[in-house]
Design an enzyme around this catalytic site. Structure first.
Site, PDB file in Angstrom:
ATOM      1  N   ARG A 175       0.849  -1.200   0.000  1.00 30.26           N
ATOM      2  CA  ARG A 175       0.000   0.000   0.000  1.00 30.26           C
ATOM      3  C   ARG A 175       0.874   1.235   0.000  1.00 30.26           C
ATOM      4  O   ARG A 175       1.534   1.553   0.999  1.00 30.26           O
ATOM      5  CB  ARG A 175      -0.937   0.010   1.203  1.00 30.26           C
ATOM      6  CG  ARG A 175      -1.780   1.286   1.282  1.00 30.26           C
ATOM      7  CD  ARG A 175      -3.017   1.158   2.139  1.00 30.26           C
ATOM      8  NE  ARG A 175      -2.733   1.008   3.554  1.00 30.26           N
ATOM      9  CZ  ARG A 175      -3.662   1.129   4.516  1.00 30.26           C
ATOM     10  NH1 ARG A 175      -4.923   1.391   4.185  1.00 30.26           N
ATOM     11  NH2 ARG A 175      -3.342   0.968   5.774  1.00 30.26           N
ATOM     12  N   ASP A 464      -4.164   3.325  14.232  1.00 30.85           N
ATOM     13  CA  ASP A 464      -3.302   3.832  13.173  1.00 30.85           C
ATOM     14  C   ASP A 464      -3.778   5.230  12.808  1.00 30.85           C
ATOM     15  O   ASP A 464      -4.603   5.820  13.517  1.00 30.85           O
ATOM     16  CB  ASP A 464      -3.266   2.884  11.973  1.00 30.85           C
ATOM     17  CG  ASP A 464      -4.606   2.769  11.248  1.00 30.85           C
ATOM     18  OD1 ASP A 464      -5.560   3.494  11.598  1.00 30.85           O
ATOM     19  OD2 ASP A 464      -4.694   1.946  10.323  1.00 30.85           O
TER      20      ASP A 464
END
Length: 556
Positions: A175, A464
């Protein structure tokens, strides 16, 4: 007679990327002249279109803030209504994605992910990675080694991490950073000599693709990517153009790249078909990025009154109606087009020192994955290796020997724009405890992020950047909408400052902490009149850019 002098002109030059960051061990193996030249070519072709889509995002946010509700596009209705087209689908190694583990690309986490037994590893240079220069390029070194089965790590205390013998390792899906992020340690110099910070997306993609695409193919898989933060089909078209150029430039067969798009913004939820269509020669599915999706709703509708105020973060579950509409539409859209549908990540994680907390986490993950498997998802995410058996058991129970559920078309699903925007259906409360939790989580996450850690365990949850964005944006919205908690407490700037003091009083300080900087960042992103679109933008520019030592910068 006088002659008119001609203006001096600067001749065009080859585009280049200049390295402004300091050198660390083995960085020269990634930042080779050839790789940087490839990244420069990507910028020369695609930095202009990138800026255009970022400008389009700003215009859309302004329209929504001024009262325009999102809806399905009329000009692309023919794409949604045409049932004949299909996407490329799973590439080699992506046929069965029932459990994917996510995590950053430092060497320890890379070894753990490869040893985990998951079917896929989402190697994350985005929300789970604090974008320090060492993390970004060090992550590329880790990926280079992992693809060649030569990764290991020894801690300063002497603990060793080594690859264990396995019949098959997770397929790597990398990613890159989103279109909005820059890499300030690399400067793109265009043909006219104009300098600009490099695009984080193009840097991450370009370095990884240049060094690893052919080796991945030789290994029996391919260059696969998760695409974050897309807001519509034109952004998907730009990625498709990048893939097409990169494959042609390096002699990789067209269509080898596979991309899974995270549907994690509310505008993208209205363009799922169109996004798949633009990427159809490279598309391998969609993912329900639940936490960023919630953040996107708050960000886009934060000034639109009580209708769009969400309750405590803990009460926004995947079973509330507007979230159900989003996930059901995603599964139906994917399977109608032959694309896998990948579920999101439950934030609960086990605690090996607390059996009760671990059992609670396993129970919540079990219920979450059971719901996803039953709804038709083909796989899902976990953030910890200990959760893999629990998640896999739920998908095994539904999938059996089938690699996926693409045969389950969910033709009964008909989701309307009103259902996607039915925010009041969350039907929860804003509590004193919820306000405190948001302040505490945001501060603790930002402090860890400033120290270079992008995935942080806080109160038995894996936080996160996406979950931290929810926490700080809820605080901003509650203040500016004059929200009063269930207990009767007005949420004001002064009240939140009091909670900051309370968190600081409870914090066990360490000599190298970044608590003071974290408080400054939190105030900027949660308490100021202006709302930064991402908390990481200003924090990155002020606190994470590492200057190179005094030397002649390298240019390639």
């Amino acid at each position: 007679m006088t002659t008119q002098s001609r203006p001096e002109t600067t001749p065009d030059r080859a585009p280049a990327v200049r390295v402004d960051g300091p050198h660390h061990d083995r960085f020269d193996e990634v930042l080779t002249p050839e790789a940087l030249a490839f990244v420069a070519e990507l910028h020369a072709r695609f930095s202009g279109p990138r800026h255009e889509i970022l400008a389009a995002r700003m215009r859309r946010r302004t329209d929504v803030a001024n009262g325009r509700d999102l809806s399905f596009r009329e000009d692309t209705a023919h794409i949604r209504e045409d049932r004949s087209w299909r996407v490329a689908g799973a590439g080699p190694g992506l046929e069965d994605r029932r459990v994917e583990i996510t995590g950053p690309t430092d060497r320890k986490m890379t070894v753990n992910a490869l040893n985990s037994g998951a079917r896929v590893w989402l190697a994350d240079l985005e929300d789970a990675t604090s974008p320090t220069w060492e993390n970004i390029i060090g992550g590329q070194v880790s990926l280079y080694d992992a693809i060649r089965n030569q990764i290991d790590f020894t801690t300063p205390e002497g603990k060793e991490y080594r690859l264990t013998p396995r019949h098959n390792r997770p397929t790597i899906v990398m990613r890159p950073r989103g279109w909005h992020l820059v890499e300030k340690h690399l400067t793109f110099v265009n043909r006219q000599g104009v300098e600009m910070s490099a695009s984080g997306s193009l840097v991450d993609f370009g370095l990884y693709f240049f060094h690893n695409a052919q080796r991945l193919i030789d290994n029996g898989t391919g260059p696969y990517f998760y695409l974050p933060k897309l807001e519509g089909h034109l952004e998907a078209r730009l990625w498709n153009d990048v893939f097409t150029f990169a494959q042609e430039r390096l002699g990789i067969p067209h269509g080898t790249v596979r991309a899974t798009v995270l549907i994690e913004t509310i505008p993208a939820a209205f363009e799922m078909d169109e996004i798949l269509y633009e990427l159809r020669e490279h598309a391998a599915g969609l993912n329900a990025g639940r936490w960023d999706y919630i953040f996107s709703i708050i960000k886009n509708f934060r000034q639109r009154g009580q209708r769009f105020i969400l309750p405590d973060r803990s009460e926004i579950t995947m079973t509330v109606p507007f979230m159900r509409a989003y996930t059901e539409l995603l599964v139906s859209t994917c399977h109608q087009r032959g694309a896998p549908a990948i579920g999101g990540m439950s934030a609960f994680i086990p605690n090996r020192r607390d059996p009760e907390a671990t059992e609670n986490a396993l129970a919540k993950v079990r219920a979450d994955k059971r719901r996803e498997a039953t709804d038709g998802f083909d796989g899902s995410w976990v953030a910890h290796p200990d959760l893999i058996p629990t998640a896999q058991a739920e998908f095994d129970r539904v999938l059996g020997k089938h690699p996926n559920q693409l045969f389950l078309l969910r033709e009964e699903v008909h989701v309307t724009a009103a259902q996607l925007l039915d925010i009041p259906s969350a039907n929860g409360t804003v509590s004193d405890h919820g306000v405190y939790d948001n302040v505490s989580i945001a501060l603790r996450y930002i402090e860890a992020w400033l120290r270079g850690n992008g995935a942080v365990a806080i109160n038995n949850l894996m936080e996160d950047a996406a979950t931290a964005e929810i926490s700080r944006s809820q605080i901003w919205q509650w203040i500016h909408q004059g929200t009063i908690t269930h207990e009767g407490t007005p949420i004001t700037r002064d009240a939140v400052e009091g909670l900051v003091d309370r968190v600081l009083a409870e914090w066990e300080r360490t000599p190298n902490d970044r608590v003071s900087d974290a408080v400054d960042v939190f105030r900027e992103v949660a308490l100021e009149p202006e709302f930064p679109t991402f908390l990481t933008l200003g924090a990155y520019a002020r606190y994470l850019v590492e200057p190179a030592p005094e030397r002649e910068p390298a240019i390639a």
